[in-house]
Design a protein around this motif. Structure first.
Motif, PDB file in Angstrom:
ATOM      1  N   VAL A 255       0.860  -1.178   0.000  1.00  0.00           N
ATOM      2  CA  VAL A 255       0.000   0.000   0.000  1.00  0.00           C
ATOM      3  C   VAL A 255       0.898   1.230   0.000  1.00  0.00           C
ATOM      4  O   VAL A 255       1.503   1.574   1.016  1.00  0.00           O
ATOM      5  CB  VAL A 255      -0.947   0.041   1.215  1.00  0.00           C
ATOM      6  N   ALA A 256       1.014   1.859  -1.160  1.00  0.00           N
ATOM      7  CA  ALA A 256       1.727   3.130  -1.255  1.00  0.00           C
ATOM      8  C   ALA A 256       0.740   4.224  -0.870  1.00  0.00           C
ATOM      9  O   ALA A 256      -0.413   4.199  -1.322  1.00  0.00           O
ATOM     10  CB  ALA A 256       2.247   3.356  -2.672  1.00  0.00           C
ATOM     11  N   PRO A 257       1.139   5.162  -0.035  1.00  0.00           N
ATOM     12  CA  PRO A 257       0.186   6.190   0.386  1.00  0.00           C
ATOM     13  C   PRO A 257      -0.289   7.054  -0.786  1.00  0.00           C
ATOM     14  O   PRO A 257       0.494   7.464  -1.627  1.00  0.00           O
ATOM     15  CB  PRO A 257       0.987   7.056   1.357  1.00  0.00           C
ATOM     16  N   ARG A 258      -1.597   7.264  -0.826  1.00  0.00           N
ATOM     17  CA  ARG A 258      -2.175   8.272  -1.705  1.00  0.00           C
ATOM     18  C   ARG A 258      -2.370   9.546  -0.875  1.00  0.00           C
ATOM     19  O   ARG A 258      -2.090  10.639  -1.303  1.00  0.00           O
ATOM     20  CB  ARG A 258      -3.506   7.782  -2.273  1.00  0.00           C
ATOM     21  N   THR A 259      -2.858   9.334   0.340  1.00  0.00           N
ATOM     22  CA  THR A 259      -2.990  10.387   1.344  1.00  0.00           C
ATOM     23  C   THR A 259      -2.586   9.756   2.662  1.00  0.00           C
ATOM     24  O   THR A 259      -2.875   8.585   2.913  1.00  0.00           O
ATOM     25  CB  THR A 259      -4.441  10.897   1.441  1.00  0.00           C
TER      26      THR A 259
END
Length: 167
Positions: free
Chosen positions: A146-150
Protein backbone atom coordinates in the motif's frame (compact mmCIF):
# COMPACT_ATOMS: atom_id res chain seq x y z
CA UNK A 1 8.44 8.77 -2.56
CA UNK A 2 7.98 12.33 -1.40
CA UNK A 3 4.57 13.93 -0.89
CA UNK A 4 3.24 16.47 -3.40
CA UNK A 5 1.97 18.54 -0.47
CA UNK A 6 2.47 18.62 3.28
CA UNK A 7 0.07 20.75 5.27
CA UNK A 8 -0.85 21.34 8.88
CA UNK A 9 -4.60 21.62 9.36
CA UNK A 10 -5.15 24.63 11.65
CA UNK A 11 -8.67 23.44 12.53
CA UNK A 12 -7.21 20.49 14.46
CA UNK A 13 -3.82 21.86 15.47
CA UNK A 14 -2.50 23.98 18.31
CA UNK A 15 -1.11 27.33 17.14
CA UNK A 16 2.34 26.14 18.36
CA UNK A 17 2.21 23.00 16.21
CA UNK A 18 4.19 22.51 13.02
CA UNK A 19 3.68 20.04 10.19
CA UNK A 20 5.41 16.71 10.80
CA UNK A 21 8.09 16.12 8.16
CA UNK A 22 7.37 13.06 5.97
CA UNK A 23 10.74 11.49 6.78
CA UNK A 24 9.73 11.38 10.46
CA UNK A 25 6.41 9.76 9.57
CA UNK A 26 8.26 7.15 7.50
CA UNK A 27 10.56 6.41 10.46
CA UNK A 28 7.50 5.87 12.66
CA UNK A 29 5.84 3.63 10.05
CA UNK A 30 9.02 1.55 9.80
CA UNK A 31 9.28 1.21 13.59
CA UNK A 32 5.61 0.48 14.33
CA UNK A 33 4.94 -3.14 15.23
CA UNK A 34 1.15 -3.23 15.05
CA UNK A 35 -1.24 -1.83 12.45
CA UNK A 36 -5.00 -1.87 11.94
CA UNK A 37 -6.13 -2.66 8.40
CA UNK A 38 -9.54 -1.48 7.21
CA UNK A 39 -10.98 -3.09 4.08
CA UNK A 40 -14.47 -2.98 2.57
CA UNK A 41 -16.72 -6.04 2.44
CA UNK A 42 -18.62 -6.75 -0.79
CA UNK A 43 -21.81 -5.39 0.82
CA UNK A 44 -20.06 -2.10 1.71
CA UNK A 45 -19.56 -2.73 5.42
CA UNK A 46 -16.08 -2.05 6.82
CA UNK A 47 -13.82 -4.84 8.09
CA UNK A 48 -11.02 -3.98 10.50
CA UNK A 49 -8.29 -6.32 11.70
CA UNK A 50 -4.93 -5.94 13.45
CA UNK A 51 -1.83 -7.15 11.65
CA UNK A 52 1.90 -6.65 11.33
CA UNK A 53 3.48 -4.84 8.40
CA UNK A 54 6.82 -3.62 7.09
CA UNK A 55 7.64 -0.28 5.47
CA UNK A 56 9.76 -0.79 2.35
CA UNK A 57 10.29 1.07 -0.93
CA UNK A 58 7.74 3.75 -0.08
CA UNK A 59 4.90 1.42 0.87
CA UNK A 60 3.48 -0.58 3.76
CA UNK A 61 3.49 -4.33 3.10
CA UNK A 62 1.33 -6.93 4.80
CA UNK A 63 0.41 -10.55 4.16
CA UNK A 64 -2.68 -12.65 4.66
CA UNK A 65 -3.99 -16.09 3.87
CA UNK A 66 -5.63 -16.16 0.43
CA UNK A 67 -8.98 -17.25 1.89
CA UNK A 68 -9.08 -14.79 4.80
CA UNK A 69 -11.79 -12.12 4.90
CA UNK A 70 -9.33 -9.28 4.15
CA UNK A 71 -7.96 -11.08 1.07
CA UNK A 72 -11.48 -11.73 -0.19
CA UNK A 73 -12.39 -8.08 0.42
CA UNK A 74 -9.31 -6.90 -1.47
CA UNK A 75 -10.23 -9.07 -4.45
CA UNK A 76 -13.40 -6.96 -4.77
CA UNK A 77 -12.11 -3.54 -3.65
CA UNK A 78 -8.41 -2.69 -3.19
CA UNK A 79 -9.02 0.55 -1.25
CA UNK A 80 -7.68 0.33 2.31
CA UNK A 81 -6.70 2.34 5.34
CA UNK A 82 -3.80 1.29 7.60
CA UNK A 83 -3.45 2.95 11.00
CA UNK A 84 -0.89 2.76 13.76
CA UNK A 85 -0.07 4.76 16.87
CA UNK A 86 0.58 4.81 20.55
CA UNK A 87 -2.96 4.23 21.82
CA UNK A 88 -2.52 7.14 24.24
CA UNK A 89 -4.34 10.46 24.15
CA UNK A 90 -1.59 12.72 25.42
CA UNK A 91 1.58 11.46 23.75
CA UNK A 92 2.93 10.00 20.54
CA UNK A 93 1.85 10.27 16.94
CA UNK A 94 -0.93 8.32 15.28
CA UNK A 95 -0.53 7.67 11.56
CA UNK A 96 -3.15 6.87 8.93
CA UNK A 97 -2.22 5.69 5.43
CA UNK A 98 -4.88 5.60 2.71
CA UNK A 99 -4.28 3.88 -0.63
CA UNK A 100 -4.93 0.89 -2.85
CA UNK A 101 -3.53 -2.52 -1.90
CA UNK A 102 -1.60 -4.05 -4.78
CA UNK A 103 -0.60 -7.68 -4.82
CA UNK A 104 3.17 -8.31 -4.79
CA UNK A 105 4.24 -11.40 -6.75
CA UNK A 106 7.78 -10.58 -7.93
CA UNK A 107 9.92 -13.19 -6.19
CA UNK A 108 12.99 -10.95 -5.83
CA UNK A 109 10.88 -8.33 -4.10
CA UNK A 110 9.14 -10.98 -2.01
CA UNK A 111 12.49 -12.37 -0.81
CA UNK A 112 13.54 -8.86 0.28
CA UNK A 113 10.23 -8.43 2.09
CA UNK A 114 10.55 -11.85 3.75
CA UNK A 115 13.97 -10.81 5.05
CA UNK A 116 12.47 -7.52 6.30
CA UNK A 117 9.71 -9.39 8.18
CA UNK A 118 12.22 -11.66 9.87
CA UNK A 119 14.53 -8.77 10.75
CA UNK A 120 11.68 -6.75 12.25
CA UNK A 121 9.61 -9.48 13.93
CA UNK A 122 12.08 -12.33 14.51
CA UNK A 123 12.53 -15.91 13.34
CA UNK A 124 8.91 -16.74 14.16
CA UNK A 125 8.03 -14.70 11.06
CA UNK A 126 10.38 -16.47 8.65
CA UNK A 127 8.88 -17.05 5.23
CA UNK A 128 9.98 -18.94 2.15
CA UNK A 129 9.02 -17.49 -1.20
CA UNK A 130 7.27 -19.83 -3.58
CA UNK A 131 4.95 -19.28 -6.55
CA UNK A 132 4.54 -15.56 -5.85
CA UNK A 133 3.58 -16.01 -2.18
CA UNK A 134 5.06 -16.22 1.28
CA UNK A 135 5.00 -19.74 2.68
CA UNK A 136 5.30 -20.24 6.42
CA UNK A 137 4.01 -22.47 9.18
CA UNK A 138 0.46 -21.27 8.51
CA UNK A 139 0.59 -22.14 4.81
CA UNK A 140 0.69 -19.74 1.87
CA UNK A 141 0.13 -16.02 2.32
CA UNK A 142 -0.43 -13.40 -0.35
CA UNK A 143 1.49 -10.14 0.05
CA UNK A 144 0.14 -6.66 -0.60
CA UNK A 145 1.78 -3.23 -0.86
CA UNK A 146 0.00 0.00 0.00
CA UNK A 147 1.73 3.13 -1.26
CA UNK A 148 0.19 6.19 0.39
CA UNK A 149 -2.18 8.27 -1.71
CA UNK A 150 -2.99 10.39 1.34
CA UNK A 151 -1.58 10.05 4.84
CA UNK A 152 -2.31 11.80 8.11
CA UNK A 153 -0.20 12.31 11.21
CA UNK A 154 -1.90 13.16 14.49
CA UNK A 155 0.57 14.59 17.03
CA UNK A 156 -0.82 14.14 20.53
CA UNK A 157 0.12 16.05 23.64
CA UNK A 158 1.70 19.46 23.70
CA UNK A 159 1.22 20.56 21.00
CA UNK A 160 -1.57 18.67 19.27
CA UNK A 161 -1.39 18.82 15.48
CA UNK A 162 -2.76 17.22 12.33
CA UNK A 163 -0.52 16.91 9.27
CA UNK A 164 -1.79 15.75 5.90
CA UNK A 165 0.47 14.46 3.12
CA UNK A 166 -0.86 14.07 -0.42
CA UNK A 167 1.04 12.00 -2.98
Amino acid sequence: MEPRTTELDPRYSDPKAGALPWHQAQERLAAAEMFWLTTVRPDGRPHVTPLIAVWSAGALHFCTGPDERKARNLAENPEVVLTTGSGRFDEGTDLVVEGAAERVTDETRLRALAAAYEEKYGAEWRFEVRDGTFVGDGGPAVVFAVAPRTAFGFAKGDPFGQTRWRF
